[in-house]
Design a protein around this motif. Structure first.
Motif, PDB file in Angstrom:
ATOM      1  N   GLU A   1       0.820  -1.203   0.000  1.00  0.00           N
ATOM      2  CA  GLU A   1       0.000   0.000   0.000  1.00  0.00           C
ATOM      3  C   GLU A   1       0.858   1.259   0.000  1.00  0.00           C
ATOM      4  OE1 GLU A   1      -2.842  -0.325   3.189  1.00  0.00           O
ATOM      5  OE2 GLU A   1      -3.996  -1.855   2.117  1.00  0.00           O
ATOM      6  N   GLU A   2       0.274   2.333  -0.498  1.00  0.00           N
ATOM      7  CA  GLU A   2       0.971   3.605  -0.675  1.00  0.00           C
ATOM      8  C   GLU A   2       1.646   4.108   0.604  1.00  0.00           C
ATOM      9  OE1 GLU A   2      -0.039   8.148  -2.141  1.00  0.00           O
ATOM     10  OE2 GLU A   2      -1.486   6.551  -2.505  1.00  0.00           O
ATOM     11  N   ALA A   3       0.965   4.031   1.730  1.00  0.00           N
ATOM     12  CA  ALA A   3       1.532   4.551   2.980  1.00  0.00           C
ATOM     13  C   ALA A   3       2.897   3.922   3.263  1.00  0.00           C
ATOM     14  CB  ALA A   3       0.586   4.288   4.146  1.00  0.00           C
ATOM     15  N   PHE A   4       2.977   2.602   3.179  1.00  0.00           N
ATOM     16  CA  PHE A   4       4.238   1.922   3.486  1.00  0.00           C
ATOM     17  C   PHE A   4       5.281   2.192   2.407  1.00  0.00           C
ATOM     18  CE2 PHE A   4       7.150  -1.694   3.960  1.00  0.00           C
ATOM     19  CZ  PHE A   4       7.439  -1.580   5.304  1.00  0.00           C
ATOM     20  N   ARG A   5       4.862   2.205   1.141  1.00  0.00           N
ATOM     21  CA  ARG A   5       5.805   2.486   0.049  1.00  0.00           C
ATOM     22  C   ARG A   5       6.408   3.881   0.186  1.00  0.00           C
ATOM     23  NH1 ARG A   5       1.608   0.779  -3.355  1.00  0.00           N
ATOM     24  NH2 ARG A   5       1.632   2.861  -4.236  1.00  0.00           N
ATOM     25  N   GLU A   6       5.645   4.806   0.793  1.00  0.00           N
ATOM     26  CA  GLU A   6       6.139   6.167   0.992  1.00  0.00           C
ATOM     27  C   GLU A   6       6.908   6.319   2.300  1.00  0.00           C
ATOM     28  OE1 GLU A   6       2.753   8.716   0.580  1.00  0.00           O
ATOM     29  OE2 GLU A   6       2.755   8.534  -1.606  1.00  0.00           O
ATOM     30  N   GLY A   7       7.142   5.206   3.007  1.00  0.00           N
ATOM     31  CA  GLY A   7       7.984   5.249   4.194  1.00  0.00           C
ATOM     32  C   GLY A   7       7.254   5.410   5.509  1.00  0.00           C
ATOM     33  N   ARG A   8       5.929   5.270   5.496  1.00  0.00           N
ATOM     34  CA  ARG A   8       5.179   5.398   6.741  1.00  0.00           C
ATOM     35  C   ARG A   8       4.722   4.017   7.216  1.00  0.00           C
ATOM     36  NH1 ARG A   8       2.702   8.971   3.302  1.00  0.00           N
ATOM     37  NH2 ARG A   8       0.743   7.800   3.376  1.00  0.00           N
ATOM     38  N   ARG A   9       4.532   3.900   8.514  1.00  0.00           N
ATOM     39  CA  ARG A   9       3.995   2.645   9.044  1.00  0.00           C
ATOM     40  C   ARG A   9       2.595   2.437   8.481  1.00  0.00           C
ATOM     41  NH1 ARG A   9       3.845   6.087  13.508  1.00  0.00           N
ATOM     42  NH2 ARG A   9       1.735   6.617  14.130  1.00  0.00           N
ATOM     43  N   ASN A  10       2.153   1.198   8.525  1.00  0.00           N
ATOM     44  CA  ASN A  10       0.839   0.867   8.011  1.00  0.00           C
ATOM     45  C   ASN A  10       0.269  -0.228   8.904  1.00  0.00           C
ATOM     46  OD1 ASN A  10      -1.365   1.002   6.326  1.00  0.00           O
ATOM     47  ND2 ASN A  10      -0.384  -0.014   4.592  1.00  0.00           N
ATOM     48  N   SER A  11      -1.043  -0.258   9.022  1.00  0.00           N
ATOM     49  CA  SER A  11      -1.662  -1.261   9.885  1.00  0.00           C
ATOM     50  C   SER A  11      -3.063  -1.578   9.404  1.00  0.00           C
ATOM     51  CB  SER A  11      -1.706  -0.771  11.339  1.00  0.00           C
ATOM     52  OG  SER A  11      -2.533   0.374  11.446  1.00  0.00           O
ATOM     53  N   ILE A  12      -3.571  -2.688   9.914  1.00  0.00           N
ATOM     54  CA  ILE A  12      -4.954  -3.080   9.661  1.00  0.00           C
ATOM     55  C   ILE A  12      -5.499  -3.703  10.939  1.00  0.00           C
ATOM     56  CG2 ILE A  12      -4.319  -5.339   8.739  1.00  0.00           C
ATOM     57  CD1 ILE A  12      -6.772  -5.137   6.901  1.00  0.00           C
ATOM     58  N   THR A  13      -6.741  -3.349  11.253  1.00  0.00           N
ATOM     59  CA  THR A  13      -7.425  -3.989  12.372  1.00  0.00           C
ATOM     60  C   THR A  13      -7.978  -5.312  11.860  1.00  0.00           C
ATOM     61  OG1 THR A  13      -7.990  -1.856  13.356  1.00  0.00           O
ATOM     62  CG2 THR A  13      -9.297  -3.771  14.053  1.00  0.00           C
TER      63      THR A  13
END
Length: 127
Positions: free
Chosen positions: A32-44
């Motif tokens: 996903e874009e968030a992680f590719r852009e260097g940010r953490r990512n999560s899902i409940t």
């Protein structure tokens, strides 16, 4: 207990029995874009019945600022290394390590390496 679907996934957030392919979920989060852009990512993965389960992927150097949860929590490190800090202690944890703390305990998490964690948050709990 609610069985409404996770937005965009078509799967329910709760139910009598749930099963998750963590490898598949991690791959999706990393894509996903968030992680590719260097940010953490999560899902409940689950929310309801007094418990939430969150799958978290973090890049090295990323962190969750100090905060407290309303109930007891556990953090299972599946990949990488993290530093888990409370006002009274710091623990570095790697794969297959499980950390836990009481409800209301202030804590922060820093990824020392790209990391994958499963976080479980219970509602309530005695201190």
């Amino acid at each position: 207990m609610s069985s409404r679907p996770q937005p965009g996934s078509g799967r329910p957030l709760s139910g009598p029995l749930q099963s998750f392919d963590l490898g598949e979920e991690v791959a999706r989060l990393r894509g996903e874009e968030a992680f590719r852009e260097g940010r953490r990512n999560s899902i409940t993965l689950r929310k309801g019945g007094g418990m939430s389960v969150v799958l978290l992927v973090m890049r090295a150097g990323d962190h969750l600022e100090e905060h407290a949860a309303p109930g007891p929590i556990s953090l299972a490190v599946r990949e990488g290394r993290v530093r888990f800090s409370t006002p009274g202690a710091k623990v570095e944890a790697g794969p297959e390590t499980l950390l836990a703390c009481d409800a209301g305990e202030r804590h922060a998490v820093e990824a020392l390496e790209d990391s994958v964690c499963v976080v479980t948050i219970a509602r309530g709990g005695e201190r």
